[in-house]
Design a protein around this motif. Sequence first.
Motif: not given
Length: 185
Positions: A149-167
């Motif tokens: 909500y601040v950086d504007g990343l998609s859920h998929a981008e966040i999952a890739a960044h954190t290494g956590a599954p998308l769900g």
Amino acid sequence: MSERTNEFDVAETLRRCTDGDHEALHALYRQEGARMLGVVQRIVKERGMAEDIVHDAFLAIWQRADTFDPQKGAARTWIYSIARHLALNAIRRHGRRDDEVEPDTLEQQDMRRPEGQSVDAFDWQTGQRMDECLRELDVERRNCVLQAYVDGLSHAEIAAHTGAPLGTVKAWIKRSLVRLRECLA
């Protein structure tokens, strides 16, 4: 102004915009323009593009002020969501360079700023409460919310960044938003 002194009443200002009051739009811009520019620039990473988006956001706010419904949320949230959506659309149109998307963790941001100073993006009337509520979230979940909500990343981008599954990322964000809403209520 609202009942509490020194608080800018965004909802009333939007109502005045609906009535065609140009001074209301100017007042809204004077009150929120700089912060909105900071939020948008953090998303798009380019000052010139951010300025254009903020201009477009205020134009959209003026044109659609009559669509704001206080029963669905806060006026300030509504205007920032317009700016955020325009910024995200600009990123989708122009693409995002991977080297520009390296969001800091909240702990890294805290190390760079003096104790007690709030992040500009949350430095409005509910900023202090929002900051306190965000700090109640687990670090990983808080960072997911900020990245979305601040950086504007998609859920998929966040999952890739954190290494956590998308769900998992989607669930963390959904539950975190519920907790934030409860905390702010």
